[in-house]
Design a protein around this motif. Sequence first.
Motif, PDB file in Angstrom:
ATOM      1  N   LEU A 314      -7.944  33.179  50.748  1.00 36.69           N
ATOM      2  CA  LEU A 314      -8.917  32.203  51.248  1.00 36.69           C
ATOM      3  C   LEU A 314     -10.158  32.170  50.362  1.00 36.69           C
ATOM      4  CD1 LEU A 314      -8.720  32.835  55.106  1.00 36.69           C
ATOM      5  CD2 LEU A 314      -7.945  30.797  53.879  1.00 36.69           C
ATOM      6  N   ALA A 315     -10.614  33.355  49.924  1.00 28.98           N
ATOM      7  CA  ALA A 315     -11.801  33.420  49.080  1.00 28.98           C
ATOM      8  C   ALA A 315     -11.570  32.718  47.749  1.00 28.98           C
ATOM      9  CB  ALA A 315     -12.200  34.880  48.855  1.00 28.98           C
ATOM     10  N   ALA A 316     -10.411  32.969  47.137  1.00 31.67           N
ATOM     11  CA  ALA A 316     -10.093  32.340  45.857  1.00 31.67           C
ATOM     12  C   ALA A 316     -10.007  30.817  46.001  1.00 31.67           C
ATOM     13  CB  ALA A 316      -8.775  32.896  45.312  1.00 31.67           C
ATOM     14  N   THR A 317      -9.407  30.362  47.091  1.00 28.31           N
ATOM     15  CA  THR A 317      -9.290  28.920  47.337  1.00 28.31           C
ATOM     16  C   THR A 317     -10.658  28.286  47.523  1.00 28.31           C
ATOM     17  OG1 THR A 317      -7.139  29.286  48.398  1.00 28.31           O
ATOM     18  CG2 THR A 317      -8.216  27.167  48.794  1.00 28.31           C
ATOM     19  N   CYS A 318     -11.527  28.943  48.296  1.00 28.73           N
ATOM     20  CA  CYS A 318     -12.888  28.432  48.506  1.00 28.73           C
ATOM     21  C   CYS A 318     -13.652  28.369  47.187  1.00 28.73           C
ATOM     22  CB  CYS A 318     -13.647  29.323  49.493  1.00 28.73           C
ATOM     23  SG  CYS A 318     -13.096  29.193  51.196  1.00 28.73           S
ATOM     24  N   LEU A 319     -13.527  29.437  46.383  1.00 24.76           N
ATOM     25  CA  LEU A 319     -14.226  29.450  45.096  1.00 24.76           C
ATOM     26  C   LEU A 319     -13.706  28.339  44.186  1.00 24.76           C
ATOM     27  CD1 LEU A 319     -16.203  30.674  43.103  1.00 24.76           C
ATOM     28  CD2 LEU A 319     -14.431  32.318  42.441  1.00 24.76           C
ATOM     29  N   ALA A 320     -12.397  28.127  44.174  1.00 24.97           N
ATOM     30  CA  ALA A 320     -11.821  27.081  43.326  1.00 24.97           C
ATOM     31  C   ALA A 320     -12.354  25.704  43.713  1.00 24.97           C
ATOM     32  CB  ALA A 320     -10.301  27.103  43.432  1.00 24.97           C
TER      33      ALA A 320
END
Length: 423
Positions: A314-320
């Motif tokens: 979820l964190a990686a998706t939000c950052l992307a």
Amino acid sequence: MTRERLISLDVFRGLTILLMTIVNNPGDWGHVYAPLLHSEWHGCTPTDLVFPFFIFIMGVAIPLAMPLKSWESTTFNKILVRSLRMFCLGIFFNYFSKIQLFGLDGIPLLIGRLLITIAIGYALMGNFSSKVKNILAFSILFIYLFLAYSGIEAYHDVRLPGVLQRIAIVYFVVSLLYLKTSKKTQIITGILLLLGYWAIMTLIPVPGIGAANLEKGTNLASWADSVLLKGHMYRETITWDPEGILSTLPSIVNGIIGLLIGQILQRETSKTQKAKKIVLAGVALIVAGLVWGIFFPINKSLWTSSYVLYTTGLAATCLAILYYIIDIADYKKGIKLFLIWGVNPMIVFFFSQIIPQALVMVKFQNPHNPAQQINLLNYLYTFGIAPFFSNPMTASLAGALVYVGIWTFILWLFYKNKLIFKV
């Protein structure tokens, strides 16, 4: 390679620290909307994302802050001292309400505690030479440990683990991994930690209890805390700590995955390609976490391996998404609020938890019940916020938002005057 500062990462950090402040400071803990509470045990609420997001963000920032992987004794010392300073800041939260001074009570004791707080904050966030930072960090840690195990009544049950303490440990380990190992080794380390933790928690019998299990108070992580942290755990659990010893191991992987994402952002490829790789990695991690969660449930308190994969996904998706909007599409309207929170997280971490404890110490006669006393924190909420709302949960949320508003003004002043507080 020059040092790169990602605005999207600062915004993401700001969003995370802002959410942390909201969930940690409701007007009334008895009336809180469910998404703003931690999951009772298995499961994951938005509140359960704050801590792993912050660790992930820290991991992403490591290669961006150290674009040249140069290993020197001074580099190791900086990492060690920064970790110790964070660790000591975190422990101080647990000491603040226990500090005793020459038999003082009430307001005089509060003033003494606040003076000590300012001194500790300055010692651990002030800009000194490396030698002075070393001396201060090690001296403060020694004092903490001495007080905790000295037998002095006031400190005999002070909690030693905590959020900043875990972040400090993860920062130390992940920084060394970045400087001393390849990406392949970092990936293997992460996999081994997750698989190893799963095996430890699900296969090893719990001494004095029986078969391996994932229940409250009877699992292996709980047993380890009860043995190694006896008397110094989270006061509301007694037999285990949500930031305990065994559960810190998988949390390192949140930092490692962040580190790997940070290295993707370092590559000499187009920003669009980077965003695609990060979002694909994020989706893959979410799916892997959900699938593993069938067998090893997603659980923040145990920091299960499935929880690591799910939250980092979820964190990686939000950052992307933020990276695409802010750094690729160059859309920056409305981000200043999150920027001013994102560039000064440590000052919020430290003082936002001290202030409520200080307000609770100020007590006076309750206007609605003269036979009772009320503390200043409850007074401000009960008479200054709650009367304006018919729904107690909305009132409680409003109390948190008022606190956020006060901090936003303070952080805006720091931002305007280019004051950034670091450890």
